[in-house]
Design a protein around this motif. Structure first.
Motif, PDB file in Angstrom:
ATOM      1  N   SER A 225     -19.616 -42.825  18.436  1.00 33.78           N
ATOM      2  CA  SER A 225     -18.294 -43.141  18.981  1.00 33.78           C
ATOM      3  C   SER A 225     -17.255 -43.231  17.864  1.00 33.78           C
ATOM      4  O   SER A 225     -16.143 -42.696  17.984  1.00 33.78           O
ATOM      5  CB  SER A 225     -18.364 -44.461  19.755  1.00 33.78           C
ATOM      6  N   ARG A 226     -17.633 -43.896  16.764  1.00 24.70           N
ATOM      7  CA  ARG A 226     -16.706 -43.985  15.626  1.00 24.70           C
ATOM      8  C   ARG A 226     -16.442 -42.601  15.036  1.00 24.70           C
ATOM      9  O   ARG A 226     -15.309 -42.288  14.642  1.00 24.70           O
ATOM     10  CB  ARG A 226     -17.283 -44.916  14.556  1.00 24.70           C
ATOM     11  N   TYR A 227     -17.470 -41.779  14.994  1.00 22.13           N
ATOM     12  CA  TYR A 227     -17.322 -40.423  14.464  1.00 22.13           C
ATOM     13  C   TYR A 227     -16.319 -39.623  15.296  1.00 22.13           C
ATOM     14  O   TYR A 227     -15.459 -38.918  14.746  1.00 22.13           O
ATOM     15  CB  TYR A 227     -18.687 -39.738  14.460  1.00 22.13           C
ATOM     16  N   SER A 228     -16.399 -39.740  16.613  1.00 19.79           N
ATOM     17  CA  SER A 228     -15.456 -39.022  17.479  1.00 19.79           C
ATOM     18  C   SER A 228     -14.026 -39.499  17.240  1.00 19.79           C
ATOM     19  O   SER A 228     -13.086 -38.693  17.199  1.00 19.79           O
ATOM     20  CB  SER A 228     -15.845 -39.219  18.950  1.00 19.79           C
ATOM     21  N   ASP A 229     -13.858 -40.807  17.084  1.00 18.96           N
ATOM     22  CA  ASP A 229     -12.517 -41.338  16.798  1.00 18.96           C
ATOM     23  C   ASP A 229     -11.987 -40.785  15.477  1.00 18.96           C
ATOM     24  O   ASP A 229     -10.806 -40.418  15.368  1.00 18.96           O
ATOM     25  CB  ASP A 229     -12.558 -42.864  16.734  1.00 18.96           C
ATOM     26  N   HIS A 230     -12.855 -40.725  14.481  1.00 18.14           N
ATOM     27  CA  HIS A 230     -12.424 -40.228  13.170  1.00 18.14           C
ATOM     28  C   HIS A 230     -12.113 -38.739  13.218  1.00 18.14           C
ATOM     29  O   HIS A 230     -11.189 -38.263  12.544  1.00 18.14           O
ATOM     30  CB  HIS A 230     -13.508 -40.512  12.127  1.00 18.14           C
ATOM     31  N   LEU A 231     -12.890 -37.994  14.022  1.00 19.19           N
ATOM     32  CA  LEU A 231     -12.592 -36.570  14.182  1.00 19.19           C
ATOM     33  C   LEU A 231     -11.202 -36.375  14.779  1.00 19.19           C
ATOM     34  O   LEU A 231     -10.434 -35.511  14.332  1.00 19.19           O
ATOM     35  CB  LEU A 231     -13.638 -35.916  15.088  1.00 19.19           C
ATOM     36  N   ALA A 232     -10.895 -37.161  15.804  1.00 18.51           N
ATOM     37  CA  ALA A 232      -9.574 -37.049  16.425  1.00 18.51           C
ATOM     38  C   ALA A 232      -8.478 -37.344  15.402  1.00 18.51           C
ATOM     39  O   ALA A 232      -7.443 -36.654  15.359  1.00 18.51           O
ATOM     40  CB  ALA A 232      -9.478 -37.998  17.617  1.00 18.51           C
ATOM     41  N   ASP A 233      -8.692 -38.364  14.575  1.00 16.71           N
ATOM     42  CA  ASP A 233      -7.706 -38.676  13.530  1.00 16.71           C
ATOM     43  C   ASP A 233      -7.595 -37.535  12.520  1.00 16.71           C
ATOM     44  O   ASP A 233      -6.502 -37.199  12.053  1.00 16.71           O
ATOM     45  CB  ASP A 233      -8.105 -39.964  12.805  1.00 16.71           C
ATOM     46  N   TRP A 234      -8.741 -36.952  12.182  1.00 15.83           N
ATOM     47  CA  TRP A 234      -8.782 -35.865  11.197  1.00 15.83           C
ATOM     48  C   TRP A 234      -8.027 -34.639  11.702  1.00 15.83           C
ATOM     49  O   TRP A 234      -7.202 -34.057  10.996  1.00 15.83           O
ATOM     50  CB  TRP A 234     -10.247 -35.554  10.906  1.00 15.83           C
ATOM     51  N   TRP A 235      -8.297 -34.260  12.940  1.00 13.45           N
ATOM     52  CA  TRP A 235      -7.607 -33.098  13.500  1.00 13.45           C
ATOM     53  C   TRP A 235      -6.122 -33.390  13.709  1.00 13.45           C
ATOM     54  O   TRP A 235      -5.269 -32.542  13.451  1.00 13.45           O
ATOM     55  CB  TRP A 235      -8.254 -32.700  14.826  1.00 13.45           C
ATOM     56  N   GLY A 236      -5.825 -34.591  14.178  1.00 15.51           N
ATOM     57  CA  GLY A 236      -4.425 -34.950  14.375  1.00 15.51           C
ATOM     58  C   GLY A 236      -3.650 -34.937  13.073  1.00 15.51           C
ATOM     59  O   GLY A 236      -2.490 -34.488  13.027  1.00 15.51           O
ATOM     60  N   GLN A 237      -4.272 -35.416  12.010  1.00 16.96           N
ATOM     61  CA  GLN A 237      -3.605 -35.418  10.708  1.00 16.96           C
ATOM     62  C   GLN A 237      -3.284 -33.992  10.256  1.00 16.96           C
ATOM     63  O   GLN A 237      -2.212 -33.732   9.688  1.00 16.96           O
ATOM     64  CB  GLN A 237      -4.493 -36.099   9.672  1.00 16.96           C
ATOM     65  N   GLN A 238      -4.187 -33.058  10.525  1.00 14.66           N
ATOM     66  CA  GLN A 238      -3.935 -31.670  10.141  1.00 14.66           C
ATOM     67  C   GLN A 238      -2.714 -31.105  10.871  1.00 14.66           C
ATOM     68  O   GLN A 238      -1.912 -30.363  10.284  1.00 14.66           O
ATOM     69  CB  GLN A 238      -5.170 -30.818  10.442  1.00 14.66           C
ATOM     70  N   LEU A 239      -2.567 -31.467  12.140  1.00 15.21           N
ATOM     71  CA  LEU A 239      -1.421 -30.974  12.903  1.00 15.21           C
ATOM     72  C   LEU A 239      -0.122 -31.644  12.446  1.00 15.21           C
ATOM     73  O   LEU A 239       0.940 -31.013  12.424  1.00 15.21           O
ATOM     74  CB  LEU A 239      -1.656 -31.210  14.394  1.00 15.21           C
ATOM     75  N   VAL A 240      -0.223 -32.918  12.060  1.00 18.05           N
ATOM     76  CA  VAL A 240       0.953 -33.592  11.505  1.00 18.05           C
ATOM     77  C   VAL A 240       1.324 -32.961  10.164  1.00 18.05           C
ATOM     78  O   VAL A 240       2.499 -32.692   9.879  1.00 18.05           O
ATOM     79  CB  VAL A 240       0.687 -35.103  11.348  1.00 18.05           C
ATOM     80  N   ASP A 241       0.305 -32.700   9.327  1.00 14.08           N
ATOM     81  CA  ASP A 241       0.555 -32.083   8.025  1.00 14.08           C
ATOM     82  C   ASP A 241       1.195 -30.702   8.173  1.00 14.08           C
ATOM     83  O   ASP A 241       2.003 -30.286   7.337  1.00 14.08           O
ATOM     84  CB  ASP A 241      -0.751 -31.944   7.238  1.00 14.08           C
TER      85      ASP A 241
END
Length: 338
Positions: A225-241
């Motif tokens: 569950s934590r891994y999925s949350d971190h993946l969402a943050d990781w992908w979201g950060q790429q789109l923000v970047d």
């Protein structure tokens, strides 16, 4: 008896090996010395500080020890680097012993460890611990060794790297950039047909590891569950970047994900699976207590099948989330790194 042990496991998360002793296990000098010398600036208990760990957070400390025992591995929130390692030996539930016996055994272990730690001269600046007991510094490092006896029937030795713990706090608070998360690993035994439980050798092999695997599966579910949350943050950060999302856009996209029909379907199916898992564990406990290895094996096989279904469902949900992010990224002309 095993039912009581199972309920204790559910309450404490302790990885255990069923105990069928009729007297107090003897104090083992080799184990005392191993624990008294284990904490170094580099790590403890055969694990290194800063090492990336995606395996189970609990392991058996010593399978030869009669008392319940475990190693607990604590990692940084995102980068999964080990920063805290503890060993616990508990005399809480030992058949054929009195409460006074268990108190005395834990007291003796605590005193032996305290003496061995002081005698080896490896640590310095002994002081009262934050949570009772004693704490020492490991010279030339940010590492501390702590010895606690907060439970009258259990003793815990902890080796902690403070600098990595600070990193863990920052990762938990979301400070700094998100790094690529690491997928947690759950190693399951090969599938076994229930008919195989008629073979006494195979039945013993299945039942010997079932409770440990079951507890590791529970731990893995939380890690997934934590891994999925971190993946969402990781992908979201790429789109923000990439300049195609703002933080507000990212948060809104995450909220819309709660309406993903695949996730909703899988979550609904996970609830009866969780009940089936509990039923299998209780059936295993009843059979183990009765000494019926065949029935215990049948329950274990059923439980392992449920664990595989739960793990597969987690993967399905994660893949659906990835598809949503990739579709959105493609619409915006961005390729996601995963």
């Amino acid at each position: 008896m095993f039912r009581k042990v199972l309920m204790a496991v559910a309450a404490t998360g302790m990885a255990v090996t069923p105990v069928h002793a009729t007297q107090m296990p003897p104090l083992r000098p080799a184990l005392v010395q191993r624990l008294a010398l284990t904490c170094t600036a580099q790590g403890a208990l055969e694990h290194g500080f800063g090492d990336v760990w995606t395996g189970p957070s609990q392991q058996v400390l010593d399978p030869e020890e009669g008392a319940h025992n475990r190693i607990e591995i604590t990692r940084t929130a995102r980068t999964q680097q080990i920063y805290d390692l503890s060993a616990t030996i508990s005399y809480e539930r030992l058949p054929g012993t009195t409460l006074e016996d268990r108190y005395a055994a834990a007291d003796a272990l605590y005193a032996s460890l305290e003496t061995a730690i002081a005698d080896n001269g490896r640590y310095e600046n002994r002081r009262e611990g934050q949570y009772g007991g004693w704490t020492w510094d490991v010279p030339g490092s940010d590492v501390t060794l702590s010895l606690t006896h907060n439970s009258r029937v259990a003793v815990t030795l902890t080796c902690n790297d403070h600098s990595l713990e600070v990193q863990h706090v920052n990762e938990t608070l979301g400070n700094g950039r998100v790094t690529r998360p690491l997928k947690p690993v759950l190693e399951l035994p090969p599938p076994v047909e229930a008919a195989g439980c008629h073979d006494p050798g195979q039945a013993r092999a299945v039942t010997a590891t079932f409770m440990t695997v079951a507890m590791q599966a529970l731990d893995h579910g939380n890690a997934a569950s934590r891994y999925s949350d971190h993946l969402a943050d990781w992908w979201g950060q790429q789109l923000v970047d990439a300049g195609v999302w703002t933080k507000a856009t990212q948060e809104a996209f995450v909220l819309r994900g709660a309406r993903d029909p695949v996730v909703i379907r899988e979550l609904r199916q996970q609830m009866p699976r969780a009940q089936a898992m509990l039923d299998a564990m209780m059936a295993y406990a009843d059979a183990d207590e009765a000494g019926d290895t065949g029935a215990a094996c049948t329950a274990a096989v059923r439980g392992l099948d449920v664990i595989r279904a739960i793990t597969a469902s987690n993967e399905t949900q994660r893949n659906s989330m990835l598809t949503r992010y990739r579709t959105e990224a493609a619409r915006l002309g961005v390729t996601l790194e995963d």
